[in-house]
Design a protein around this motif. Structure first.
Motif, PDB file in Angstrom:
ATOM      1  N   LYS A 137       0.698  -1.331  -0.121  1.00 51.90           N
ATOM      2  CA  LYS A 137      -0.020  -0.118   0.045  1.00 51.90           C
ATOM      3  C   LYS A 137       0.888   1.330   0.136  1.00 51.90           C
ATOM      4  CE  LYS A 137      -2.235  -2.287   3.554  1.00 51.90           C
ATOM      5  NZ  LYS A 137      -1.584  -2.515   4.991  1.00 51.90           N
ATOM      6  N   ARG A 138       2.000   1.223   0.603  1.00 44.85           N
ATOM      7  CA  ARG A 138       2.989   2.250   0.684  1.00 44.85           C
ATOM      8  C   ARG A 138       4.123   2.322  -0.496  1.00 44.85           C
ATOM      9  NH1 ARG A 138       3.948   1.373   6.695  1.00 44.85           N
ATOM     10  NH2 ARG A 138       5.899   2.376   6.795  1.00 44.85           N
ATOM     11  N   GLY A 139       3.573   1.575  -1.497  1.00 42.35           N
ATOM     12  CA  GLY A 139       4.394   1.514  -2.692  1.00 42.35           C
ATOM     13  C   GLY A 139       5.532   0.380  -2.654  1.00 42.35           C
ATOM     14  N   ALA A 140       5.815   0.230  -4.115  1.00 38.89           N
ATOM     15  CA  ALA A 140       6.602  -0.891  -4.436  1.00 38.89           C
ATOM     16  C   ALA A 140       8.044  -0.775  -3.855  1.00 38.89           C
ATOM     17  CB  ALA A 140       6.896  -1.191  -5.830  1.00 38.89           C
ATOM     18  N   GLU A 141       8.389   0.499  -3.677  1.00 37.86           N
ATOM     19  CA  GLU A 141       9.795   0.667  -3.179  1.00 37.86           C
ATOM     20  C   GLU A 141       9.821   0.535  -1.832  1.00 37.86           C
ATOM     21  OE1 GLU A 141      13.530   2.392  -3.093  1.00 37.86           O
ATOM     22  OE2 GLU A 141      12.562   1.495  -4.632  1.00 37.86           O
ATOM     23  N   VAL A 142       8.909   0.916  -0.898  1.00 32.93           N
ATOM     24  CA  VAL A 142       8.853   0.704   0.648  1.00 32.93           C
ATOM     25  C   VAL A 142       8.989  -0.945   0.800  1.00 32.93           C
ATOM     26  CG1 VAL A 142       7.522   0.985   2.611  1.00 32.93           C
ATOM     27  CG2 VAL A 142       7.474   2.843   0.609  1.00 32.93           C
ATOM     28  N   ALA A 143       8.161  -1.655  -0.126  1.00 29.29           N
ATOM     29  CA  ALA A 143       8.112  -3.079   0.086  1.00 29.29           C
ATOM     30  C   ALA A 143       9.424  -3.472  -0.255  1.00 29.29           C
ATOM     31  CB  ALA A 143       7.008  -3.596  -0.895  1.00 29.29           C
ATOM     32  N   SER A 144      10.129  -3.428  -1.233  1.00 31.53           N
ATOM     33  CA  SER A 144      11.442  -4.023  -1.685  1.00 31.53           C
ATOM     34  C   SER A 144      12.525  -3.530  -0.604  1.00 31.53           C
ATOM     35  CB  SER A 144      11.947  -3.351  -3.157  1.00 31.53           C
ATOM     36  OG  SER A 144      12.904  -2.496  -3.131  1.00 31.53           O
ATOM     37  N   VAL A 145      12.428  -1.973   0.037  1.00 30.15           N
ATOM     38  CA  VAL A 145      13.488  -1.710   1.037  1.00 30.15           C
ATOM     39  C   VAL A 145      13.121  -2.798   2.363  1.00 30.15           C
ATOM     40  CG1 VAL A 145      13.584  -0.070   2.738  1.00 30.15           C
ATOM     41  CG2 VAL A 145      13.927   0.511   0.280  1.00 30.15           C
ATOM     42  N   ASN A 146      12.156  -2.916   2.572  1.00 29.93           N
ATOM     43  CA  ASN A 146      12.004  -3.833   3.501  1.00 29.93           C
ATOM     44  C   ASN A 146      12.161  -5.193   3.704  1.00 29.93           C
ATOM     45  OD1 ASN A 146      10.541  -2.327   6.273  1.00 29.93           O
ATOM     46  ND2 ASN A 146       9.423  -1.396   4.277  1.00 29.93           N
ATOM     47  N   ARG A 147      12.099  -5.548   2.377  1.00 28.94           N
ATOM     48  CA  ARG A 147      12.464  -6.982   1.953  1.00 28.94           C
ATOM     49  C   ARG A 147      14.067  -7.147   2.177  1.00 28.94           C
ATOM     50  NH1 ARG A 147      11.337 -10.965  -2.642  1.00 28.94           N
ATOM     51  NH2 ARG A 147       9.018 -11.059  -2.656  1.00 28.94           N
ATOM     52  N   LYS A 148      14.634  -6.198   1.870  1.00 26.97           N
ATOM     53  CA  LYS A 148      16.049  -6.072   2.003  1.00 26.97           C
ATOM     54  C   LYS A 148      16.324  -5.989   3.412  1.00 26.97           C
ATOM     55  CE  LYS A 148      20.204  -3.848  -0.442  1.00 26.97           C
ATOM     56  NZ  LYS A 148      20.414  -2.513  -0.162  1.00 26.97           N
ATOM     57  N   ALA A 149      15.833  -5.337   4.056  1.00 27.29           N
ATOM     58  CA  ALA A 149      16.150  -5.192   5.413  1.00 27.29           C
ATOM     59  C   ALA A 149      16.111  -6.429   6.228  1.00 27.29           C
ATOM     60  CB  ALA A 149      15.355  -4.195   6.093  1.00 27.29           C
ATOM     61  N   PHE A 150      14.744  -7.179   5.876  1.00 24.68           N
ATOM     62  CA  PHE A 150      14.732  -8.649   6.289  1.00 24.68           C
ATOM     63  C   PHE A 150      15.554  -9.423   5.944  1.00 24.68           C
ATOM     64  CE2 PHE A 150      12.966 -12.919   5.792  1.00 24.68           C
ATOM     65  CZ  PHE A 150      12.522 -12.977   7.306  1.00 24.68           C
ATOM     66  N   ASP A 151      16.099  -9.396   4.762  1.00 19.38           N
ATOM     67  CA  ASP A 151      17.089 -10.444   4.342  1.00 19.38           C
ATOM     68  C   ASP A 151      18.418 -10.219   4.917  1.00 19.38           C
ATOM     69  OD1 ASP A 151      15.325 -11.593   2.653  1.00 19.38           O
ATOM     70  OD2 ASP A 151      16.155 -10.764   0.841  1.00 19.38           O
ATOM     71  N   GLU A 152      18.868  -8.940   5.480  1.00 25.18           N
ATOM     72  CA  GLU A 152      20.187  -8.642   5.875  1.00 25.18           C
ATOM     73  C   GLU A 152      20.079  -9.190   7.207  1.00 25.18           C
ATOM     74  OE1 GLU A 152      22.972  -7.205   4.518  1.00 25.18           O
ATOM     75  OE2 GLU A 152      22.025  -7.167   2.732  1.00 25.18           O
ATOM     76  N   GLY A 153      18.859  -8.961   7.871  1.00 25.82           N
ATOM     77  CA  GLY A 153      18.763  -9.514   9.427  1.00 25.82           C
ATOM     78  C   GLY A 153      18.529 -10.948   9.373  1.00 25.82           C
ATOM     79  N   TYR A 154      18.309 -11.588   8.374  1.00 26.69           N
ATOM     80  CA  TYR A 154      18.049 -13.026   8.385  1.00 26.69           C
ATOM     81  C   TYR A 154      19.458 -13.449   8.023  1.00 26.69           C
ATOM     82  CZ  TYR A 154      15.863 -17.303   7.057  1.00 26.69           C
ATOM     83  OH  TYR A 154      15.508 -18.943   6.968  1.00 26.69           O
TER      84      TYR A 154
END
Ligand SMILES: Cc1cc2nc3c(=O)[nH]c(=O)nc-3n(C[C@H](O)[C@H](O)[C@H](O)COP(=O)(O)OP(=O)(O)OC[C@H]3O[C@@H](n4cnc5c(N)ncnc54)[C@H](O)[C@@H]3O)c2cc1C
Lengths: 597, 346
Positions: free
Chosen positions: A167-184
């Motif tokens: 809902k907040r845009g594809a960019e926001v989703a992809s940034v958070n995916r990246k954040a998740f992956d780095e944490g992972y």
């Protein structure tokens, strides 16, 4: 541990994304095939203040409540998390920011982690800044770390993150995916020392069902929709507001109407009006709103108009404790208002029950022509559980939408004194159905009548007709668990506390105590026979509930004239299983030490 | 009056013994131990047992967690001391937390030392200083028996070699000056000790004969994970390469304290540094030896444990000198086996 039974606690400050992280995690666990039960606690204050807690328990076998001790804690704010460190069991894990910008007034969390717990520090902020250029995704990095540490399926999280942020845009989703992956990656690279292990999940979805991760209020909404609700009138109040919020999104999609009224008196008035007009209508409120609705509920009883009122209880009286749970509106729901005004009152004990009660409430309101109160509480409203729903609605459609006799004929008596007390009902427009309805006591035609005989006859009618609710089709009025014959201790409970009772019963059984439990879903009319039979089997009957006075215990004692043992608590949070277990042991004559859960 | 706060940096055998002694002598005072480790104090001497299938770290713990609660010893794990300010008696942790102390014991031991020419290959070598590292090595070895190349060799490495051979692995030792560290072995006796090693089953490659290590590389696909290339062009394949070159005292955080330092923290026989509130004990300190007229290290579990006790005694009003009680001689027994007092911990 052989079977997965893991409770995770996320603690942060409002604004840290604690509840959002909890939301993603519980959905991912549910989608991976675990049964999840979850409850969040957050403050009434605005963003930036106050403590937020997301707690979730993932199991393979069905669980009925949260555990007292968690297996893993994730701190997003040490000053709020430090008081909760003690909730983590020995050999469990505490995950925290290893490079804080500033330390909590109580010092760094490493100074509070108990010797038996395993500390995992992660440079959460640093990873977030590296991955996304900002520290806003700290919660997602931390979630990734947790998922990586326990080897949870990354894809499930990706899908949910995409859904959540799109809902907040594809960019926001992809940034958070990246954040998740780095944490992972950081979590997967950490040396795991705790003994928390997720076993393979069992996605045991029965054919024709869909598993949903849903909370009590959302289940109420689903029940309303599946039962074909036509109108909703409401005024916001914690913890009931989300019922209206969700319905406001859903109802227009189904061509239905929702009105936010100016107050609760309007809300109930409109609900009764819409009920009179022959629609399925409802309102939702909390204790203070219920107080305001009492006069109109009396009208509903007197005029024999169907209406459904969802009441999610919170700490009272008055404004009380709006974000704390309590079961202290039972008296108000049963006896509130003036005059002899019987009504149907039911209380689900779990999230699936919220769905069933919501749908059945409409059926019963119509079948017995009366207001129906469905009593929830904050704990149940906000508690998430994985529930398997059938693909077809299990509820009977609105009688007014079924083919019906068009002409009621001459001499129609709206309040005819008939066997069973349920008179033929006319809705506006029904040929021959002309009648008078007021709040006055009346005769069979609805005309004012206050003779002693008529008043008695009508009082009897309004009470007697409710008995049908005790044998209403496909509705669980009471249900018994545990020892089926004689038991040393019987737990008699209602509402959300029943989950804790079941867990306590299971533990008592493990200790060799003959223990049984009965949930009472239908509170008015009171299922005297079933409860009495249960009490016959139990040497002692314990009634745990979250109010000060023992309102349900008094109801049982007053109705049946038999003694029960009260166990009342008003902490604003769910009852501790260990408190119930302690009482069971005492009543069973066991003076065992209080075992940790 | 507030209780005295004794802070111990390091939760090895020294720090742990000191905490116990402090509690015994002062039931009321506050005691805090700070350690880099995630685990409570465990027996590192037992780590070779990992290769005999002992994989649950809880079995290595010397005291159960409740011991620290019962004795009111606060343990700060995963915490690195980054600075000590002796003037204000405050120590700073890397996560920016200040911890005030009344007395401070530095018992940070040492970390494995690696010769400069090998430093670039550090990511391809496995240490053996902690449970986590021991498990990582065990996981890297094939079940039916793998091959370990040990570089240098010291008494910790040789102890591990015994177990590895016993459990079906092959050990090649690239032997050099440090091979029997911390024992000082006279040149004329060295061949006999090397022969004893070979009798144990260790394959010994003298570093001088191959010209030292030129490179450590990833093994080719289908071959063991590592390749050690020597200066003379010869090579060894290995599943794991482990450096054992003795240890280097961990004192970087003491840089701004002004206390006297040589290689380790310098202490008098009572284990006090040149700052009246700071003591040091264990592998981290050099103690003044009257007989030898120099500051020297004393290694071995018995010595470092005794140091912990002496330091704690002196931090709480005592005035005892440390007396070494561990024989430092390496011997060969009648059956040709190496015998080291270092290994007598069972
Ligand atoms: C695998 C292994 C096997 C061994 N086997 C033997 C043996 O068989 N016989 C024998 O006699 N000796 C043996 N030793 C050596 C012996 O363990 C050491 O002499 C002894 O451990 C030294 O104890 P210590 O307390 O001085 O320091 P250590 O045990 O090295 O403890 C140092 C502590 O300081 C902490 N620390 C370091 N820097 C910081 C910092 N900046 N901030 C906070 N904390 C810090 C560390 O986390 C650790 O807790 C062995 C050592 C190892 C690693």
């Amino acid at each position: 541990m052989d079977a997965t039974d893991i409770q995770i606690l996320i603690v942060g400050s409002a604004g840290d994304g604690t509840i959002a992280a909890g939301n993603i995690l519980r959905q991912a666990l549910a989608e991976a095939g675990y049964k999840v039960i979850s409850f969040d606690v957050y403050p009434p204050e605005i963003r930036g203040f106050g403590k937020c807690i997301a707690r979730m328990r993932a199991t393979i076998a069905q669980a009925y409540s949260l555990k007292q001790q968690s297996d893993v804690m994730l701190s997003l704010d040490d000053s709020h998390a430090i008081p909760h460190v003690g909730e983590v069991r020995d050999w469990g894990a505490v995950l925290y920011e290893s490079k804080p910008v500033a330390n909590a007034p109580q010092g760094h969390i490493t100074g509070h982690i108990r010797p038996g717990q395993i500390p995992y520090g992660c440079a959460i902020r640093e990873i977030s800044e590296k991955a996304t250029g900002a520290n806003r995704s700290r919660n997602i990095v931390a979630l990734g770390y947790l998922a990586g540490l326990y080897g949870l399926p990354r894809e499930a999280f990706h899908a949910i993150i995409d859904r959540q942020f799109k809902k907040r845009g594809a960019e926001v989703a992809s940034v958070n995916r990246k954040a998740f992956d780095e944490g992972y990656a950081a979590g997967a690279g950490a040396f795991k020392l705790d003994d928390v292990a997720f076993g393979p999940p069992q996605p045991n979805v029965a054919p024709g069902t869909v598993v949903e991760m849903i909370n009590g209020n959302a289940a109420v909404v689903k029940g309303c929709l599946d039962a074909g609700i036509d109108c909703f009138f409401g005024y916001p109040i914690t913890p009931a507001t989300t019922i209206m919020e969700r319905l406001a999104t859903e109802m227009p999609r189904h061509g239905k109407r929702l009105v936010q009224t100016e107050d609760e008196i309007s809300a109930i008035s409109a609900t009764i009006g819409a009920g009179f007009a022959g629609t399925r209508s409802a309102t939702a409120t909390s204790g203070p709103g219920l107080s305001l609705m009492q006069e109109m509920l009396g009208l509903g009883t007197m005029a024999e108009v169907p209406s459904v009122v969802f009441v999610s209880q919170r700490g009272g009286p008055s404004t009380g404790m709006p974000t704390k749970t309590e079961q202290s509106d039972l008296n108000s729901a049963l006896f509130g208002g003036h005059g002899d005004a019987p009504r149907i009152v039911m209380a689900p004990t779990n999230v699936e029950g919220c769905y069933r009660c919501a749908g059945k409430a409409f059926e019963m309101a119509e079948a017995y022509q009366t207001p129906v109160i469905v009593l929830l509480d904050l704990y149940l409203s906000n508690r998430y559980e994985t529930v398997a729903f059938g693909q077809k609605s299990p509820f009977e459609p609105d009688v007014n939408k079924r083919p019906r006799k068009q002409d009621l004929g001459a001499g129609y008596k709206r309040f005819a004194l008939v066997e069973g007390g349920v008179s033929p009902r006319a809705v506006p427009g029904d040929a021959g159905g002309m009648h008078i309805v007021t709040g006055l006591e009346h005769n069979e035609m609805g005309r004012p009548a206050d003779s002693a005989e008529m008043h008695l006859a009508m009082c009897d009618k309004r009470l007697d007709k409710l008995k049908g609710a005790l044998v209403h089709p496909d509705f669980t009025v009471t249900k018994r668990f545990g020892a089926m014959g004689k038991a040393a201790v019987g737990l008699l409970a209602w509402g959300s506390t029943f989950g804790e009772c079941l867990e306590a019963m299971f533990q008592a059984e493990k200790e060799g105590i003959d223990c049984a439990a009965m949930k009472v879903v239908m509170l008015s009319p009171f299922p005297e026979e079933a409860v009495s039979a249960f009490m016959d089997d139990c040497a002692a009957v314990l009634v745990p509930e979250l109010n000060h006075d023992g309102q349900f215990a008094r109801l049982v004692q007053g109705t049946l004239g038999r003694k029960v043992v009260k166990l009342t608590r008003v902490p604003g949070v769910p009852m501790r299983v260990s408190d119930i277990l302690g009482e069971i042991r005492r009543l069973a004559g066991r003076n065992l030490p209080q075992a940790a859960e | 009056m507030s209780e005295r706060h004794h802070v111990i940096v390091g939760m090895g055998i020294t720090g742990n013994e000191a905490a116990i002694t402090l509690r015994r002598r002062e039931p009321q005072s506050r005691i805090t131990i700070v350690t880099l480790a995630s685990l409570l104090f465990y027996n590192r001497y037992d780590l070779p047992q990992v290769f005999r299938g002992k994989h649950d770290w809880r079995e290595f713990l010397v005291h159960p967690p409740a011991f620290y609660d019962d004795n009111r010893i606060t343990v700060r794990r995963n915490s690195r001391v980054s600075n000590v300010d002796p003037l204000n008696k405050v120590m700073t942790l890397e996560h920016k937390e200040d911890i005030p102390y009344d007395t401070l014991l530095v018992a940070t031991g040492g970390r494995g030392w690696i010769p400069e020419e090998l430093a670039e290959f550090r990511p391809l070598m496995q240490g053996f200083g902690s449970f986590e590292q021991a498990i990582t090595v065990a996981r890297a070895l094939p079940e039916g028996g793998g091959r370990v190349v040990m570089l240098g060799g010291d008494m910790i490495g040789l102890d591990l070699a015994r177990t590895l051979i016993d459990t079906g692995h092959r050990v090649t030792l690239v032997a050099g000056e440090q091979t029997f560290w911390p024992h000082q072995v006279p040149a004329e006796r060295r061949p006999a000790f090397v022969a004893a090693l070979e009798a144990m089953g260790v394959e010994v490659v003298e570093q001088d004969s191959v010209g030292g290590v030129a490179q450590i590389a990833q093994g080719a696909k289908g071959l063991p994970a590592r390749r050690v290339v020597f200066r003379d062009g010869s090579e060894l394949m290995a599943d794991v390469v482990m450096p054992f070159y003795g240890i280097q005292p961990a004192i970087d955080f003491m840089g701004r304290t002004g206390v006297d330092v040589e290689r380790g923290l310098l202490v008098n026989p009572e284990l006090r540094t040149t700052d009246g509130s700071i003591w040091a004990a264990g592998d981290v300190c050099q103690i003044w030896s009257q007989e030898e007229n120099r500051y020297r290290f004393y290694y071995g579990w018995r010595n470092v444990r005794a140091m912990g006790e002496v330091a704690a005694g002196n931090m709480t009003g005592g005035n005892d000198a440390f007396v070494a009680d561990q024989d430092e001689k390496l011997e060969i027994d009648a059956e040709g086996r190496l015998v080291s007092p270092f290994w007598e911990y069972a």
